[in-house]
Write an enzyme that holds these catalytic residues in place. Sequence first.
Site, PDB file in Angstrom:
ATOM      1  N   GLU A  72      55.940  42.923  78.630  1.00 47.80           N
ATOM      2  CA  GLU A  72      55.714  41.491  78.891  1.00 47.80           C
ATOM      3  C   GLU A  72      57.028  40.712  78.836  1.00 47.80           C
ATOM      4  O   GLU A  72      57.205  39.798  78.029  1.00 47.80           O
ATOM      5  CB  GLU A  72      54.687  40.920  77.909  1.00 47.80           C
ATOM      6  CG  GLU A  72      53.334  41.576  78.088  1.00 47.80           C
ATOM      7  CD  GLU A  72      52.184  40.914  77.352  1.00 47.80           C
ATOM      8  OE1 GLU A  72      51.032  41.052  77.791  1.00 47.80           O
ATOM      9  OE2 GLU A  72      52.418  40.272  76.333  1.00 47.80           O
ATOM     10  N   GLU A  78      47.548  47.061  80.314  1.00 46.03           N
ATOM     11  CA  GLU A  78      46.832  46.437  79.201  1.00 46.03           C
ATOM     12  C   GLU A  78      45.686  45.633  79.775  1.00 46.03           C
ATOM     13  O   GLU A  78      45.870  44.888  80.738  1.00 46.03           O
ATOM     14  CB  GLU A  78      47.716  45.460  78.407  1.00 46.03           C
ATOM     15  CG  GLU A  78      48.731  46.108  77.522  1.00 46.03           C
ATOM     16  CD  GLU A  78      49.492  45.109  76.657  1.00 46.03           C
ATOM     17  OE1 GLU A  78      48.918  44.066  76.281  1.00 46.03           O
ATOM     18  OE2 GLU A  78      50.666  45.375  76.371  1.00 46.03           O
TER      19      GLU A  78
END
Length: 490
Positions: A197, A385
């Site tokens: 991220e 994810e």
Amino acid sequence: MSFPKNFLWGGATAANQYEGGYLSGGKGLASADVITGGDMHTPRRIMIETKDGTRKYISRFADVEIGAHAVIDEKMYYPSHNATDFYHHYQEDIALMAEMGFKTFRMSINWTRIFPNGDDLTANEEGLVFYDKIFDECLAYGIEPLVTINHFDIPLHLAHSIDGWLDRKTVEYFMKYCETIFTRYKDKVKYWLTFNEINFLRDFTTLGVRNASDRKRQEQAIYHVLLASAKAVKMAHEINPDFKIGLMIANIHFYPETCNPKDTLEEMIQSRAFKDFYYDVQCRGYYPSYKVKELERLGITLEKHEDDNQILLDGVVDFISFSYYNSLVISTKENKDQSKGNQLGGVKNPYLEESQWGWPIDPIGLRIVLNKLYDKYQLPLMIVENGLGAIDKIEPDQTIQDDYRIEYLRKHIEQMKVAVEYDGVELWGYTPWGCIDLVSAGTGEMKKRYGFVYVDMDDEGKGSCRRIKKKSFEWYKKVIESNGEDLSNI
Ligand code: BGP
């Protein structure tokens, strides 16, 4: 059949939320090791000692004062220290993953297990051996490791001594770490992700930068991270041309609230700032014009070296990976009903239900995201994810009936399937988050669980760490066995 035969079904974890053993085997302290637990209403905190020796807690990690140090408060509980103890349970856990039929296991390497201070002259052999054992264990079951090189932390020593990513030396320290692991695991790991991220790296705990709310410091540090990511891609290909190396972005999908052009414009601006910029740099190899203009307006001139532009161009990724939990609504009007989400909030979406933590649930948003990314970049995709953080209850007969989780995952897999089968998106794999229960990144809680396997551990770090299969364990096993054809509940 919709999913390709070699589709990578699996699950995802991160060292600082799962591994524990925070000082075992020569590991050094990482920024993640100084973040306390919290809950939905109490933010996670770090204790800092300022230059004049005053100690205080802060919860806005972008506001650590220049010259301050993070310290550990012995009275507090720090979730990363033992996490859910993969360090001692890796054989049992990988066996459970194999039983579900995992084809891949996404995990991260703890930088401080390999270079305890970040700037050490030699790597810590004990740390390298630990990951050798993990990869060997995975490969013995035919599970392909998918390795995140850096997941939300930095060696604390680098943060304290040189303000982490603000200093270009960190790029070189990171490259040494990359070279060490690429060479060591050359024949064991094929799939790599550079930074987890990357669009959420913006404070002391993730960038190692004090006073990171200063835009110039923040932009310079992010520039160094992007440069490091590009260099890692190039180096990876040189060390093993078969390596596949991807970016990883938190892909929260944004909707404009209305058809008022102002809302759509605002959505475009916020999408660019939040995620498009990071995709553009890593998929195209240069800063997009809207970012160049923004930096000009801010009066920020990035410090660069002559060959940097070439480095960015040479370091475009092989594939795109992203996390997807929820979408958000963007509005130009103020004082709207707010909703929460993965680190960011937005305006409440009246069409969507929300999780117990207030995150909107939007499976169709996932199909939109897959299509938008594939249209724009024409690169293979992986969803690394996705999942539902929920409170699980152990029944008197020791079972955990997590039908809500099955429901969430089923609806998302259905949309993936449409994106592959009907829209023709090239999707390589799917690794739902926290496949074995682990600590929440956002709140530091244990009760916010994502896994197919329950871990007996509570919010204060108390528990036996015993592993218990949930109902979703058998369901996911069936999903993988049928290569995504049989999604029915059991
Ligand atoms: C992502 C992180 C993960 C993970 C996940 C779920 O942002 O990459 O580390 O934790 O979010 O979020 P949370 O743990 O806050 O529920």
